[in-house]
Design a protein around this motif. Structure first.
Motif, PDB file in Angstrom:
ATOM      1  N   UNK A   4     -29.641   7.235 -11.666  1.00 24.74           N
ATOM      2  CA  UNK A   4     -28.513   6.832 -10.782  1.00 24.74           C
ATOM      3  C   UNK A   4     -27.691   7.579  -9.982  1.00 24.74           C
ATOM      4  N   UNK A   5     -27.184   7.354  -8.743  1.00 23.19           N
ATOM      5  CA  UNK A   5     -26.635   8.220  -7.650  1.00 23.19           C
ATOM      6  C   UNK A   5     -25.268   8.620  -8.315  1.00 23.19           C
ATOM      7  N   UNK A   6     -24.707   7.938  -9.174  1.00 16.48           N
ATOM      8  CA  UNK A   6     -23.396   8.211  -9.885  1.00 16.48           C
ATOM      9  C   UNK A   6     -23.585   9.591 -10.941  1.00 16.48           C
ATOM     10  N   UNK A   7     -24.905   9.117 -11.674  1.00 14.94           N
ATOM     11  CA  UNK A   7     -25.312  10.043 -12.766  1.00 14.94           C
ATOM     12  C   UNK A   7     -25.746  11.682 -12.031  1.00 14.94           C
ATOM     13  N   UNK A   8     -26.212  11.451 -10.834  1.00 17.80           N
ATOM     14  CA  UNK A   8     -26.467  12.832 -10.101  1.00 17.80           C
ATOM     15  C   UNK A   8     -25.355  13.322  -9.614  1.00 17.80           C
ATOM     16  N   UNK A   9     -24.416  12.607  -9.168  1.00 14.74           N
ATOM     17  CA  UNK A   9     -23.071  13.173  -8.920  1.00 14.74           C
ATOM     18  C   UNK A   9     -22.383  13.853 -10.148  1.00 14.74           C
ATOM     19  N   UNK A  10     -22.152  13.290 -11.169  1.00 13.21           N
ATOM     20  CA  UNK A  10     -21.588  13.765 -12.229  1.00 13.21           C
ATOM     21  C   UNK A  10     -22.484  14.978 -12.890  1.00 13.21           C
ATOM     22  N   UNK A  11     -23.554  15.163 -12.814  1.00 13.41           N
ATOM     23  CA  UNK A  11     -24.469  16.102 -13.000  1.00 13.41           C
ATOM     24  C   UNK A  11     -24.356  17.294 -12.302  1.00 13.41           C
ATOM     25  N   UNK A  12     -24.023  17.131 -10.816  1.00 17.08           N
ATOM     26  CA  UNK A  12     -23.931  18.043  -9.908  1.00 17.08           C
ATOM     27  C   UNK A  12     -22.592  18.782 -10.212  1.00 17.08           C
ATOM     28  N   UNK A  54     -26.428  20.336  -5.417  1.00 17.51           N
ATOM     29  CA  UNK A  54     -25.344  19.686  -4.685  1.00 17.51           C
ATOM     30  C   UNK A  54     -25.809  18.824  -3.485  1.00 17.51           C
ATOM     31  N   UNK A  55     -26.767  19.527  -2.613  1.00 18.48           N
ATOM     32  CA  UNK A  55     -27.456  18.565  -1.691  1.00 18.48           C
ATOM     33  C   UNK A  55     -28.017  17.210  -1.960  1.00 18.48           C
ATOM     34  N   UNK A  56     -28.758  17.118  -2.975  1.00 21.69           N
ATOM     35  CA  UNK A  56     -29.486  16.082  -3.577  1.00 21.69           C
ATOM     36  C   UNK A  56     -28.080  15.085  -3.955  1.00 21.69           C
ATOM     37  N   UNK A  57     -27.057  15.662  -4.612  1.00 19.28           N
ATOM     38  CA  UNK A  57     -26.032  14.683  -5.074  1.00 19.28           C
ATOM     39  C   UNK A  57     -25.280  14.056  -3.700  1.00 19.28           C
ATOM     40  N   UNK A  58     -25.604  14.683  -2.730  1.00 15.08           N
ATOM     41  CA  UNK A  58     -24.872  14.293  -1.381  1.00 15.08           C
ATOM     42  C   UNK A  58     -23.765  14.899  -0.979  1.00 15.08           C
ATOM     43  N   UNK A  59     -23.256  16.059  -1.917  1.00 16.83           N
ATOM     44  CA  UNK A  59     -21.909  16.588  -1.576  1.00 16.83           C
ATOM     45  C   UNK A  59     -22.161  17.823  -0.669  1.00 16.83           C
ATOM     46  N   UNK A  73     -19.622  21.119   3.111  1.00 13.86           N
ATOM     47  CA  UNK A  73     -19.288  19.842   2.214  1.00 13.86           C
ATOM     48  C   UNK A  73     -19.357  18.850   3.131  1.00 13.86           C
ATOM     49  N   UNK A  74     -19.865  17.588   2.333  1.00 15.21           N
ATOM     50  CA  UNK A  74     -19.659  16.282   3.067  1.00 15.21           C
ATOM     51  C   UNK A  74     -18.311  15.482   2.530  1.00 15.21           C
ATOM     52  N   UNK A  75     -17.257  15.898   3.425  1.00 12.46           N
ATOM     53  CA  UNK A  75     -15.867  15.121   3.023  1.00 12.46           C
ATOM     54  C   UNK A  75     -16.094  13.643   2.516  1.00 12.46           C
ATOM     55  N   UNK A  76     -16.802  12.772   2.851  1.00 15.79           N
ATOM     56  CA  UNK A  76     -16.934  11.504   2.691  1.00 15.79           C
ATOM     57  C   UNK A  76     -17.538  11.482   1.200  1.00 15.79           C
ATOM     58  N   UNK A  77     -18.512  12.207   0.860  1.00  8.91           N
ATOM     59  CA  UNK A  77     -19.210  12.102  -0.293  1.00  8.91           C
ATOM     60  C   UNK A  77     -18.116  12.828  -1.308  1.00  8.91           C
ATOM     61  N   UNK A  78     -17.435  13.875  -0.959  1.00  6.23           N
ATOM     62  CA  UNK A  78     -16.468  14.639  -1.856  1.00  6.23           C
ATOM     63  C   UNK A  78     -15.329  13.610  -2.020  1.00  6.23           C
ATOM     64  N   UNK A  79     -14.909  12.928  -1.181  1.00  3.33           N
ATOM     65  CA  UNK A  79     -13.871  11.893  -1.445  1.00  3.33           C
ATOM     66  C   UNK A  79     -14.241  10.926  -2.188  1.00  3.33           C
ATOM     67  N   UNK A  80     -15.289  10.278  -2.092  1.00  5.50           N
ATOM     68  CA  UNK A  80     -15.899   9.345  -3.110  1.00  5.50           C
ATOM     69  C   UNK A  80     -15.913   9.912  -4.605  1.00  5.50           C
ATOM     70  N   UNK A  81     -16.236  11.128  -4.724  1.00  5.79           N
ATOM     71  CA  UNK A  81     -16.351  11.847  -5.957  1.00  5.79           C
ATOM     72  C   UNK A  81     -14.821  11.919  -6.694  1.00  5.79           C
ATOM     73  N   UNK A  82     -14.086  12.352  -5.730  1.00  7.97           N
ATOM     74  CA  UNK A  82     -12.633  12.357  -6.100  1.00  7.97           C
ATOM     75  C   UNK A  82     -12.060  11.104  -6.660  1.00  7.97           C
ATOM     76  N   UNK A  83     -12.456  10.034  -5.751  1.00 12.87           N
ATOM     77  CA  UNK A  83     -11.825   8.704  -6.363  1.00 12.87           C
ATOM     78  C   UNK A  83     -12.729   8.306  -7.429  1.00 12.87           C
ATOM     79  N   UNK A  84     -13.898   8.603  -7.565  1.00  8.98           N
ATOM     80  CA  UNK A  84     -14.536   8.125  -8.716  1.00  8.98           C
ATOM     81  C   UNK A  84     -13.955   8.769 -10.142  1.00  8.98           C
ATOM     82  N   UNK A  85     -14.055  10.128  -9.990  1.00  8.83           N
ATOM     83  CA  UNK A  85     -13.065  10.770 -11.053  1.00  8.83           C
ATOM     84  C   UNK A  85     -11.889  10.449 -11.279  1.00  8.83           C
ATOM     85  N   UNK A  86     -10.975   9.934 -10.369  1.00 10.42           N
ATOM     86  CA  UNK A  86      -9.825   9.509 -10.655  1.00 10.42           C
ATOM     87  C   UNK A  86      -9.902   8.018 -11.381  1.00 10.42           C
ATOM     88  N   UNK A  87     -10.854   7.199 -10.954  1.00 13.80           N
ATOM     89  CA  UNK A  87     -10.961   6.108 -11.535  1.00 13.80           C
ATOM     90  C   UNK A  87     -11.276   6.130 -13.037  1.00 13.80           C
TER      91      UNK A  87
END
Length: 124
Positions: A4-12, A54-59, A73-87
């Motif tokens: 899942x895209x979120x799994x790739x993000x967390x793994x990254x 990091x590129x595969x995760x879209x960061x 860095x892709x600021x939009x994806x990093x912002x998404x990651x930050x919001x996901x971590x806060x959630x």
């Protein structure tokens, strides 16, 4: 099985070396893998592998400038990651509060049951 895209993000972002690279990209803007390798205690090859994850995760994204490949860095994806971590942190906070309340309730019940009632004292 596809991750899942979120799994790739967390793994990254789970790997401390990749978080270090992200920090360097955030503060340094566009940087080559060689430029990053001078700022970390691991090889340029390791930096390249971390950048690929990091590129595969879209960061991060990369583009070629002359003979160099620059990463940023892709600021939009990093912002998404930050919001996901806060959630995620907020959900865990709610769970921990619920667990604490359950433990306090269980402790209170145990304490009430083990407290002697008047007339139960054998010395009376």
């Amino acid at each position: 099985m596809t991750a899942e895209p979120e799994d790739v993000l967390w793994s990254a972002v789970a790997e401390p070396s990749r978080r270090r690279i992200l920090d360097l990209l955030i503060t340094g803007g566009e940087v080559s893998a060689s430029g990053l390798a001078t700022q970390v205690p691991f090889s340029r090859q390791a930096v390249s592998k971390h950048l690929a994850v990091l590129e595969q995760a879209g960061l991060v994204t990369r583009h070629k400038q002359g003979k160099q490949v620059l990463y940023r860095v892709r600021p939009d994806r990093l912002d998404h990651a930050t919001r996901a971590m806060a959630d995620l942190a907020a959900r865990w906070d709610r769970r921990l509060v619920a667990i604490k309340q359950l433990a306090e309730t269980a402790h209170a019940r145990t304490t009430i049951r083990s407290t002697p009632r008047s007339g139960d004292d054998p010395d009376d």
